[in-house]
Design a protein around this motif. Structure first.
Motif, PDB file in Angstrom:
ATOM      1  N   HIS A 187      26.492  79.382  58.956  1.00 49.00           N
ATOM      2  CA  HIS A 187      25.078  79.694  58.780  1.00 49.00           C
ATOM      3  C   HIS A 187      24.167  78.508  59.110  1.00 49.00           C
ATOM      4  O   HIS A 187      22.964  78.591  58.899  1.00 49.00           O
ATOM      5  CB  HIS A 187      24.814  80.125  57.334  1.00 49.00           C
ATOM      6  CG  HIS A 187      25.568  81.360  56.933  1.00 49.00           C
ATOM      7  ND1 HIS A 187      25.158  82.630  57.281  1.00 49.00           N
ATOM      8  CD2 HIS A 187      26.713  81.513  56.226  1.00 49.00           C
ATOM      9  CE1 HIS A 187      26.016  83.511  56.799  1.00 49.00           C
ATOM     10  NE2 HIS A 187      26.967  82.860  56.155  1.00 49.00           N
ATOM     11  N   ILE A 204      25.502  87.977  69.261  1.00 47.68           N
ATOM     12  CA  ILE A 204      24.403  87.125  68.801  1.00 47.68           C
ATOM     13  C   ILE A 204      23.300  87.945  68.134  1.00 47.68           C
ATOM     14  O   ILE A 204      22.802  87.602  67.060  1.00 47.68           O
ATOM     15  CB  ILE A 204      23.835  86.290  69.963  1.00 47.68           C
ATOM     16  CG1 ILE A 204      24.785  85.123  70.267  1.00 47.68           C
ATOM     17  CG2 ILE A 204      22.444  85.754  69.628  1.00 47.68           C
ATOM     18  CD1 ILE A 204      24.325  84.221  71.380  1.00 47.68           C
ATOM     19  N   GLU A 205      22.898  89.045  68.754  1.00 45.93           N
ATOM     20  CA  GLU A 205      21.813  89.848  68.189  1.00 45.93           C
ATOM     21  C   GLU A 205      22.203  90.435  66.841  1.00 45.93           C
ATOM     22  O   GLU A 205      21.410  90.441  65.887  1.00 45.93           O
ATOM     23  CB  GLU A 205      21.402  90.964  69.159  1.00 45.93           C
ATOM     24  CG  GLU A 205      20.656  90.484  70.389  1.00 45.93           C
ATOM     25  CD  GLU A 205      21.577  89.878  71.440  1.00 45.93           C
ATOM     26  OE1 GLU A 205      22.822  90.051  71.310  1.00 45.93           O
ATOM     27  OE2 GLU A 205      21.065  89.235  72.376  1.00 45.93           O
ATOM     28  N   ASP A 261      24.409  89.233  64.769  1.00 44.92           N
ATOM     29  CA  ASP A 261      24.479  88.141  63.798  1.00 44.92           C
ATOM     30  C   ASP A 261      23.088  87.778  63.284  1.00 44.92           C
ATOM     31  O   ASP A 261      22.891  87.551  62.083  1.00 44.92           O
ATOM     32  CB  ASP A 261      25.123  86.909  64.440  1.00 44.92           C
ATOM     33  CG  ASP A 261      26.625  87.061  64.631  1.00 44.92           C
ATOM     34  OD1 ASP A 261      27.202  87.954  63.987  1.00 44.92           O
ATOM     35  OD2 ASP A 261      27.199  86.299  65.415  1.00 44.92           O
ATOM     36  N   LEU A 262      22.123  87.690  64.189  1.00 44.03           N
ATOM     37  CA  LEU A 262      20.763  87.349  63.776  1.00 44.03           C
ATOM     38  C   LEU A 262      20.196  88.404  62.831  1.00 44.03           C
ATOM     39  O   LEU A 262      19.522  88.076  61.846  1.00 44.03           O
ATOM     40  CB  LEU A 262      19.868  87.199  65.007  1.00 44.03           C
ATOM     41  CG  LEU A 262      20.105  85.952  65.860  1.00 44.03           C
ATOM     42  CD1 LEU A 262      19.306  86.031  67.152  1.00 44.03           C
ATOM     43  CD2 LEU A 262      19.751  84.687  65.084  1.00 44.03           C
ATOM     44  N   ALA A 263      20.485  89.676  63.124  1.00 46.48           N
ATOM     45  CA  ALA A 263      20.012  90.749  62.250  1.00 46.48           C
ATOM     46  C   ALA A 263      20.638  90.661  60.865  1.00 46.48           C
ATOM     47  O   ALA A 263      20.035  91.054  59.870  1.00 46.48           O
ATOM     48  CB  ALA A 263      20.322  92.103  62.879  1.00 46.48           C
ATOM     49  N   GLY A 316      21.417  87.822  59.436  1.00 44.44           N
ATOM     50  CA  GLY A 316      21.032  86.573  58.807  1.00 44.44           C
ATOM     51  C   GLY A 316      21.943  85.399  59.091  1.00 44.44           C
ATOM     52  O   GLY A 316      21.835  84.354  58.444  1.00 44.44           O
ATOM     53  N   ARG A 360      22.780  82.322  61.182  1.00 44.30           N
ATOM     54  CA  ARG A 360      22.018  81.468  62.086  1.00 44.30           C
ATOM     55  C   ARG A 360      22.759  80.160  62.334  1.00 44.30           C
ATOM     56  O   ARG A 360      22.322  79.081  61.939  1.00 44.30           O
ATOM     57  CB  ARG A 360      20.617  81.205  61.523  1.00 44.30           C
ATOM     58  CG  ARG A 360      19.730  82.452  61.518  1.00 44.30           C
ATOM     59  CD  ARG A 360      18.321  82.129  61.050  1.00 44.30           C
ATOM     60  NE  ARG A 360      17.690  81.074  61.831  1.00 44.30           N
ATOM     61  CZ  ARG A 360      17.132  81.253  63.027  1.00 44.30           C
ATOM     62  NH1 ARG A 360      17.170  82.461  63.592  1.00 44.30           N
ATOM     63  NH2 ARG A 360      16.569  80.251  63.656  1.00 44.30           N
ATOM     64  N   GLN A 408      23.389  81.098  67.657  1.00 45.08           N
ATOM     65  CA  GLN A 408      22.336  82.070  67.359  1.00 45.08           C
ATOM     66  C   GLN A 408      20.957  81.416  67.449  1.00 45.08           C
ATOM     67  O   GLN A 408      20.002  82.046  67.907  1.00 45.08           O
ATOM     68  CB  GLN A 408      22.538  82.664  65.966  1.00 45.08           C
ATOM     69  CG  GLN A 408      23.766  83.548  65.839  1.00 45.08           C
ATOM     70  CD  GLN A 408      25.007  82.783  65.447  1.00 45.08           C
ATOM     71  OE1 GLN A 408      25.016  81.551  65.427  1.00 45.08           O
ATOM     72  NE2 GLN A 408      26.079  83.493  65.129  1.00 45.08           N
ATOM     73  N   ARG A 409      20.850  80.173  67.046  1.00 48.48           N
ATOM     74  CA  ARG A 409      19.572  79.470  67.128  1.00 48.48           C
ATOM     75  C   ARG A 409      19.199  79.169  68.579  1.00 48.48           C
ATOM     76  O   ARG A 409      18.019  79.218  68.947  1.00 48.48           O
ATOM     77  CB  ARG A 409      19.636  78.164  66.324  1.00 48.48           C
ATOM     78  CG  ARG A 409      19.787  78.382  64.820  1.00 48.48           C
ATOM     79  CD  ARG A 409      20.160  77.073  64.135  1.00 48.48           C
ATOM     80  NE  ARG A 409      20.547  77.298  62.745  1.00 48.48           N
ATOM     81  CZ  ARG A 409      19.802  76.997  61.694  1.00 48.48           C
ATOM     82  NH1 ARG A 409      18.608  76.468  61.863  1.00 48.48           N
ATOM     83  NH2 ARG A 409      20.241  77.230  60.472  1.00 48.48           N
ATOM     84  N   GLY A 450      20.131  80.970  71.154  1.00 48.00           N
ATOM     85  CA  GLY A 450      19.869  82.234  71.826  1.00 48.00           C
ATOM     86  C   GLY A 450      20.888  82.535  72.911  1.00 48.00           C
ATOM     87  O   GLY A 450      21.673  81.675  73.317  1.00 48.00           O
ATOM     88  N   ARG A 451      20.871  83.780  73.372  1.00 50.44           N
ATOM     89  CA  ARG A 451      21.857  84.224  74.345  1.00 50.44           C
ATOM     90  C   ARG A 451      21.753  83.467  75.666  1.00 50.44           C
ATOM     91  O   ARG A 451      22.760  83.103  76.270  1.00 50.44           O
ATOM     92  CB  ARG A 451      21.702  85.731  74.599  1.00 50.44           C
ATOM     93  CG  ARG A 451      22.669  86.270  75.652  1.00 50.44           C
ATOM     94  CD  ARG A 451      22.563  87.770  75.790  1.00 50.44           C
ATOM     95  NE  ARG A 451      23.006  88.429  74.565  1.00 50.44           N
ATOM     96  CZ  ARG A 451      24.275  88.634  74.269  1.00 50.44           C
ATOM     97  NH1 ARG A 451      25.231  88.228  75.090  1.00 50.44           N
ATOM     98  NH2 ARG A 451      24.606  89.249  73.155  1.00 50.44           N
TER      99      ARG A 451
END
Length: 288
Positions: free
Chosen positions: A137, A190-191, A193-195, A197, A199, A203-204, A206-207
């Motif tokens: 996280h 990635i998307e 995982d971000l949904a 929570g 991070r 994920q930070r 971005g793809r």
């Protein structure tokens, strides 16, 4: 307090396959086979290589089961039907007990290779648990993979008689492979995982950034394995490096809308080349 859908179900032998699916069997077996082959190449012999295989498998099983136990609630909320716990096939407590049992077995199995080697492997296994419990996280999420994979060459060589540290290029390449594996593992989700929570660093970033970094990390591992060992670089190493570079460039050049999985596939292929190179130089990684 509500129960997980499978909490009231008794544990039976019919649910053993679900428990095996919950341990992340593909990466667990892949890492075990790789490190066992590396131990054989480094001169650990049949008994030493078998001890390495048992310890690494126990450690990987513990990490995989820990991951599913920790993520049980989030996977259930996210409708992850590919996860036995989220699908109601297993209670989270069963997976947690399996993780603890495997970790307990990992301790004596690791120490079969000696105190120094055992401590090195247990440290790498602890890094995997730290990822599951906390680091996934945070921006430090690649650190667990770097430590876990980077410690494996030392686990192999410190178990030799006499014990020896590996040359620098072996753990550096292992750490790069580990960080690349982290990106490869996260890239397709990635998307999601971000949904949920989560991070971590990918994920930070971005793809767009992660899809470039995944194969490039693997390519960096290949470069270290080609340039690091002493002596002239052979034709096979040059060909592997050239092929890895071409695959990395082609894989990341595919537009994201044309195929988000191309960087993933490119990274997997380049990782295989790095592993092959590492195995070819396995006997050279031991310091005299």
């Amino acid at each position: 307090m509500s129960l997980h859908p499978s909490e009231a179900l008794p544990l039976t032998t019919h649910r053993v396959p679900a428990l095996l699916r919950s341990c992340h069997p593909e990466p667990a077996l892949a890492v075990t086979v790789l490190v066992t082959a590396l131990a054989a190449a480094a001169g650990r012999g049949p008994a030493g290589s078998a001890a390495v295989a048992a310890a690494v498998l126990a450690g990987q099983l513990s990490i995989g089961w820990c991951n599913d136990a920790v993520d049980a609630e989030r996977d259930t909320d996210g409708g992850r039907r590919d996860k036995p716990v989220a699908a109601g096939e297993l209670p989270p407590r069963v997976v947690a007990v399996a993780a603890g049992t495997a970790l307990g077995l990992c301790v004596p199995l690791s120490l079969l290779s000696g105190a120094a080697a055992g401590a090195m492997h247990l440290g790498g296994t602890a890094a995997g648990w730290a990822y599951n419990l906390w680091l996934k996280h945070t921006v430090l999420s690649p650190l667990s993979y770097a430590v876990g994979f980077g410690s494996l060459p030392a686990f192999v060589t410190l178990g030799l008689l006499p014990p020896s540290w590996p040359h620098w290029w072996a753990p550096v390449a292992g750490a790069l492979l580990g960080m690349g594996a982290h990106l490869v593992n996260v890239l397709p989700d990635i998307e999601d995982d971000l949904a949920a929570g989560v991070r971590g660093l990918p994920q930070r970033l971005g793809r767009a950034a992660s899809r470039w970094l995944a194969p490039l990390m693997m390519l960096a591992a290949v470069a270290v394995l080609v340039a690091g060992p002493p002596g002239p670089v052979g034709a096979t190493s040059w060909m592997l490096a050239a092929a890895a570079a071409a695959i990395s460039i082609l894989g990341t050049a595919v537009p994201s809308k044309a195929g988000n999985r191309w960087p993933f596939r490119a990274a997997i292929v380049v990782a295989g080349m790095a592993v092959a190179q590492l195995l070819l130089r396995g006997s050279d990684m031991v310091r005299p």
